[in-house]
Design an enzyme around this catalytic site. Structure first.
Site, PDB file in Angstrom:
ATOM      1  N   GLY A  37      14.425  69.722 -15.663  1.00 30.15           N
ATOM      2  CA  GLY A  37      15.539  70.473 -15.077  1.00 30.15           C
ATOM      3  C   GLY A  37      16.536  69.526 -14.426  1.00 30.15           C
ATOM      4  O   GLY A  37      17.749  69.752 -14.488  1.00 30.15           O
ATOM      5  N   SER A  79      13.566  74.675 -16.601  1.00 27.30           N
ATOM      6  CA  SER A  79      12.469  73.714 -16.676  1.00 27.30           C
ATOM      7  C   SER A  79      11.177  74.431 -17.048  1.00 27.30           C
ATOM      8  O   SER A  79      10.831  75.459 -16.451  1.00 27.30           O
ATOM      9  CB  SER A  79      12.333  73.036 -15.312  1.00 27.30           C
ATOM     10  OG  SER A  79      11.213  72.206 -15.306  1.00 27.30           O
ATOM     11  N   ALA A  80      10.422  73.868 -18.020  1.00 32.83           N
ATOM     12  CA  ALA A  80       9.242  74.548 -18.557  1.00 32.83           C
ATOM     13  C   ALA A  80       8.111  74.675 -17.550  1.00 32.83           C
ATOM     14  O   ALA A  80       7.415  75.690 -17.531  1.00 32.83           O
ATOM     15  CB  ALA A  80       8.741  73.786 -19.777  1.00 32.83           C
ATOM     16  N   HIS A  81       7.932  73.675 -16.691  1.00 31.51           N
ATOM     17  CA  HIS A  81       6.749  73.715 -15.821  1.00 31.51           C
ATOM     18  C   HIS A  81       6.901  74.728 -14.687  1.00 31.51           C
ATOM     19  O   HIS A  81       5.976  74.949 -13.922  1.00 31.51           O
ATOM     20  CB  HIS A  81       6.403  72.312 -15.294  1.00 31.51           C
ATOM     21  CG  HIS A  81       7.265  71.817 -14.182  1.00 31.51           C
ATOM     22  ND1 HIS A  81       6.897  71.920 -12.867  1.00 31.51           N
ATOM     23  CD2 HIS A  81       8.471  71.215 -14.189  1.00 31.51           C
ATOM     24  CE1 HIS A  81       7.850  71.395 -12.106  1.00 31.51           C
ATOM     25  NE2 HIS A  81       8.814  70.960 -12.890  1.00 31.51           N
ATOM     26  N   THR A 105      14.021  60.475 -29.535  1.00 29.73           N
ATOM     27  CA  THR A 105      13.037  61.230 -30.328  1.00 29.73           C
ATOM     28  C   THR A 105      12.455  62.348 -29.478  1.00 29.73           C
ATOM     29  O   THR A 105      12.070  62.133 -28.325  1.00 29.73           O
ATOM     30  CB  THR A 105      11.930  60.270 -30.818  1.00 29.73           C
ATOM     31  OG1 THR A 105      12.545  59.267 -31.622  1.00 29.73           O
ATOM     32  CG2 THR A 105      10.883  61.007 -31.628  1.00 29.73           C
ATOM     33  N   CYS A 163      11.312  66.544  -1.854  1.00 25.76           N
ATOM     34  CA  CYS A 163      12.005  65.344  -1.404  1.00 25.76           C
ATOM     35  C   CYS A 163      12.102  65.340   0.113  1.00 25.76           C
ATOM     36  O   CYS A 163      11.904  64.332   0.771  1.00 25.76           O
ATOM     37  CB  CYS A 163      13.419  65.294  -2.003  1.00 25.76           C
ATOM     38  SG  CYS A 163      13.619  66.288  -3.462  1.00 25.76           S
TER      39      CYS A 163
END
Lengths: 86, 398
Positions: B70, B198-200, B236, B323
């Site tokens: 992300g 974002s996938a996670h 890739t 963070c």
């Protein structure tokens, strides 16, 4: 280098915009789009890649499609290609 | 008992997602650009995942650009659009609710000669569309507003902001990392030009993200190189991660309505009981918020101690952004909402997921008040904030 022909006021059937895309996207997109067009239709390809000035006329000669010419916009080129054959 | 209540940090990978990914680590290891069967199988897998991700947000397949995260999608959006449109103007608008990947990209653009406006939210973390309208100048080319805050859960009025942006021919990006997969997100309904995900965050793998780029929108690549992603993002493809993202998107789309309802009920129970504890403040908007999100500021104690004591009991939560936690700074998001520094230090964020149960909520509700009580007994501020309050006046504990 093939002679670049400048044209104005061409009415295309299809436009594809690849401004800011680098080499070899102009040739890949050209090949993809021409595959979708019918014979006699005109493709307008927008790109800011100046190598296209040489590559696109050469591609047309190799594939037998008609390179109509190129028009200049503010910061990119407009290429016009007519599909010939099927 | 172990209770994972930090789904905004990351979510567990679903077994079905891992199963879908496994062949692409092993026998199907081909490069999607190769023209022999190993390559074409990998290419088909990437394109199938693109279709699944596009379906989750109602986009066209060609409008999805896979990224590594992300954060990459956010960097790509800001820099890619700002540089592509700089001949039209060099002003961008972002908000104080944004993730560091947006804020630091905006700061980088300022160093590159752009100007940026950082809009503050109200006390609920909401951005006022009228404030966006007022911040627009002739030079404005890009607006970026987070879809939902991972820190306080507030969902922003993106649709209203999109209408304003469209009227002025300004590109609108939204960081939807915390919202995609957790609430229904439809790019056409929102009216945005770009959206990061974002996938996670929805039970997919780490290392896979995507940027939605509306058809016809020009962008300058962040990574130059090959022809991957239509020449827009070279490198890739991380085939297994992309396949996992696609499968997770498909599951999420199918299960979302039921999951949202279950999670919302658990969250409401959690909020109701935590708010019974003395001197605990709810943060974010009470209604316009992510369904699994419950965030608070606990007065007179420090957040990290609270997190460690909860972790010792098997309850895993966050204190705000990762963070901020590492840097031991007060959350800039909470401060921008008007929460004083010393109160912001007591921030605690519970984010629930599909795997959480009522038993876990009950366990957390038993342990949390005890931990607060113990920490307050140890706190130098047990009797009140003293001269920590503005103006140095001694404010006794209520």
């Amino acid at each position: 280098m093939k002679k670049v022909r400048f044209v104005e006021h061409i009415t295309p059937d299809v436009t594809t915009d690849i401004v800011y895309m680098m080499c070899p996207m102009h040739l890949l997109k050209l090949d993809e789009m021409m595959g979708k067009l019918k014979s006699g239709q005109i493709l307008e390809l927008l790109t800011d890649y100046d190598g296209a000035l040489e590559d696109i006329p050469a591609w047309c000669e190799n594939t037998g499609n008609e390179f109509i010419g190129v028009d200049e916009a503010d910061d990119y080129f407009k290429f016009y290609i007519r599909k010939t054959g099927s | 008992m172990e209770c994972y209540f930090d789904h905004v940090a990351t979510t567990p990978l679903r077994p079905e997602v891992l199963n879908a990914m496994m062949p692409y680590f092993r026998e199907e290891f081909g490069n999607p650009l190769s023209i022999y069967p190993l390559g074409t199988t990998a290419r088909e897998a990437v394109e199938s995942a693109r279709e699944q991700v596009a379906a989750l947000i109602n986009a066209k397949n060609a409008e999805i650009i896979f990224t590594s995260s992300g954060a990459e999608a956010n960097n790509f959006a800001l820099r890619g659009i700002a540089f592509a449109r700089q001949h039209e103007g060099k002003h961008i608008i972002v908000t104080r609710m944004e993730h560091h990947s947006i804020l630091n990209s905006a700061r980088f653009l300022e160093k590159m000669g752009f100007t940026a406006t950082y809009l503050p939210p109200d006390k609920y973390g909401l951005i006022d569309p009228e404030a966006v309208k007022k911040a627009i100048i002739d030079e404005t080319i890009l607006i970026s507003v987070i879809d939902a805050s991972p820190e306080v859960g507030t969902i922003e009025p993106i649709r209203e902001i999109a209408a304003i942006a469209r009227e002025r021919n300004i590109t609108l990006h939204t960081d939807a990392v915390a919202s995609v997969g957790n609430i229904p997100v439809d790019v056409k309904e929102l009216g945005v030009d770009l959206l990061s995900m974002s996938a996670h965050q929805f039970n997919g793998p780490k290392g896979a993200g995507a940027l939605y780029l509306r058809e016809g929108q020009r962008i300058i690549p962040l990574i130059f190189g090959g022809i991957q992603e239509g020449g827009r993002r070279a490198g890739t493809e991380n085939v297994s991660a992309i396949v996992g993202m696609g499968r997770a998107a498909e599951i999420s789309k199918a299960e979302l309505p039921l999951r949202v309802e279950n999670i919302r009920q658990l969250r409401d129970r959690l909020i109701k009981d935590i708010m019974k504890i003395e001197d605990v403040h709810f943060t974010g908007h009470p209604e316009k918020r992510l369904p699994g999100h419950a965030s608070f500021c606990v007065e007179y104690i420090e957040g990290e101690g609270m997190l460690l004591m909860l972790a010792a009991k098997g309850i895993y939560v966050a204190s705000g952004s990762a963070c901020t936690s590492k840097a031991l700074k007060s959350s800039p998001v909470l401060l921008s909402m008007g929460i004083p520094t010393h109160v912001a230090h007591g921030s605690v964020v519970f984010t629930l997921g599909a795997d959480n149960t009522e038993e876990q909520i009950e366990y957390a509700l038993e342990e949390f008040p005890r931990i607060i009580k113990r920490l307050r007994e140890l706190s130098p501020f047990a009797k009140g904030w003293g001269d920590m309050e503005e103006g140095g006046t001694c404010i006794p504990k209520k």
